[in-house]
Enzyme design. Structure first.
Site, PDB file in Angstrom:
ATOM      1  N   CYS A   1      -2.188   0.466   9.721  1.00  9.36           N
ATOM      2  CA  CYS A   1      -3.244  -0.486   9.330  1.00  9.36           C
ATOM      3  C   CYS A   1      -4.132  -0.857  10.504  1.00  9.36           C
ATOM      4  CB  CYS A   1      -2.627  -1.775   8.809  1.00  9.36           C
ATOM      5  SG  CYS A   1      -1.467  -1.571   7.483  1.00  9.36           S
TER       6      CYS A   1
ATOM      7  N   HIS B   1       0.843  -1.207   0.000  1.00 11.03           N
ATOM      8  CA  HIS B   1       0.000   0.000   0.000  1.00 11.03           C
ATOM      9  C   HIS B   1       0.877   1.255   0.000  1.00 11.03           C
ATOM     10  CE1 HIS B   1      -3.289  -2.520   2.147  1.00 11.03           C
ATOM     11  NE2 HIS B   1      -3.767  -2.195   0.961  1.00 11.03           N
TER      12      HIS B   1
HETATM   13  N1  GLY Z   1      -2.292  -9.036   5.013  1.00  3.82           N
HETATM   14  C1  GLY Z   1      -2.854  -7.783   4.709  1.00  3.82           C
HETATM   15  C2  GLY Z   1      -3.408  -7.737   3.351  1.00  3.82           C
HETATM   16  O1  GLY Z   1      -2.846  -8.397   2.475  1.00  3.82           O
HETATM   17  O2  GLY Z   1      -4.385  -7.101   3.090  1.00  3.82           O
END
Ligand code: GLY
Length: 256
Positions: free
Chosen positions: A247, A160
């Site tokens: 996150c 991300h």
């Molecule tokens: N493990 C976090 C994701 O891949 O969204």
């Protein structure tokens, strides 16, 4: 006052999605302890923390950030790229509903909160394996009329945009320049992570304080050099699930 929505670690977290990382043994007891320490750190920084119960059927559900994007005007429910993560949204929408009007992103757009980085009225959207151009355009439609300037940033080497970089206050983005196209950032100041600490760009900003994962001492010095108060918390086990500190919470201003 900052409200932080969090969710406890799923007992099935070791079945998490992985994209850029190899699977290694993930101890969910250690992950849960690190998550508790993270929540304590947020509270220590002055946030009011909401703790949602785990979602046993959703291994990645601790990573609440991906399910929504919240500004003072609205909460936008995202549309994760992987079907397996879309079921995480219902409980987050219920948690957000008392605080904001809710909007929802519809297909074919895909977008995850980890790809959305707000710096004041600028919103940078990472175009990644999880967020497509339709997702970017959906965010422009949702936010333009509130006066947000939404722009793409190409994500090149990580999951991300916020794996690569995050806002650490006063318009400064702490970033690993190897993992995104830094020339796409406009109107912000960049502070590079130490080259030996590629994962250090993911920091949580609460008011004017910064939370970094343990082990990034050289980057920490760079951030402290800017005058920021820095807190640290362990994140190694959560990182095995390809998740960073941001996150694990959805932050919103308490709007009266
Ligand atoms: N493990 C976090 C994701 O891949 O969204």
């Amino acid at each position: 006052m900052i409200i932080a929505i969090t969710r406890q670690v799923s007992p099935d977290m070791s079945a998490c999605l992985l994209t850029h990382m190899e699977r290694e043994h993930l101890d969910t007891v250690v992950a849960a302890a690190q998550h508790d320490a993270y929540v304590d750190a947020l509270e220590g920084m002055g946030a009011e923390v909401i703790r949602l119960p785990p979602e046993p059927d959703h291994p990645d559900a601790v990573f609440v950030e991906d399910t929504a994007f919240v500004v003072d005007e609205v909460a936008i429910m995202t549309r994760p790229a992987t079907e397996s993560r879309r079921g995480e949204r219902g409980s987050i929408e219920a948690a957000l509903a008392p605080y904001r009007p809710i909007r929802r992103i519809e297909g074919p757009a895909t977008i995850e909160g980890g790809d959305i980085l707000r710096v004041g009225r600028r919103v940078f959207v990472g175009v990644s394996t999880r967020t497509n151009r339709d997702g970017l355009e959906a965010m422009v439609r949702e936010l333009d009329h509130f006066g947000y300037d939404v722009r793409p940033v190409r994500v090149t080497g990580c999951l991300h945009l916020k794996t690569a970089g995050t806002h650490i206050g006063d318009g400064v983005v702490l970033v690993n320049p190897e993992w995104c196209a830094t020339e796409d950032f406009e109107g912000v100041q960049l502070l590079h992570v130490d080259p030996d600490e590629p994962w250090a760009g993911n920091a949580v900003l609460v008011e004017d304080q910064v939370l970094l994962a343990e082990g990034f001492d050289r980057t920490r010095e760079r951030v402290e050099h800017l005058g920021r108060r820095v807190h640290v918390t362990p994140g190694t086990e959560l990182a095995k699930a390809e998740g960073g500190l941001t996150c694990c919470s959805l932050l919103l201003n308490r709007v009266e």
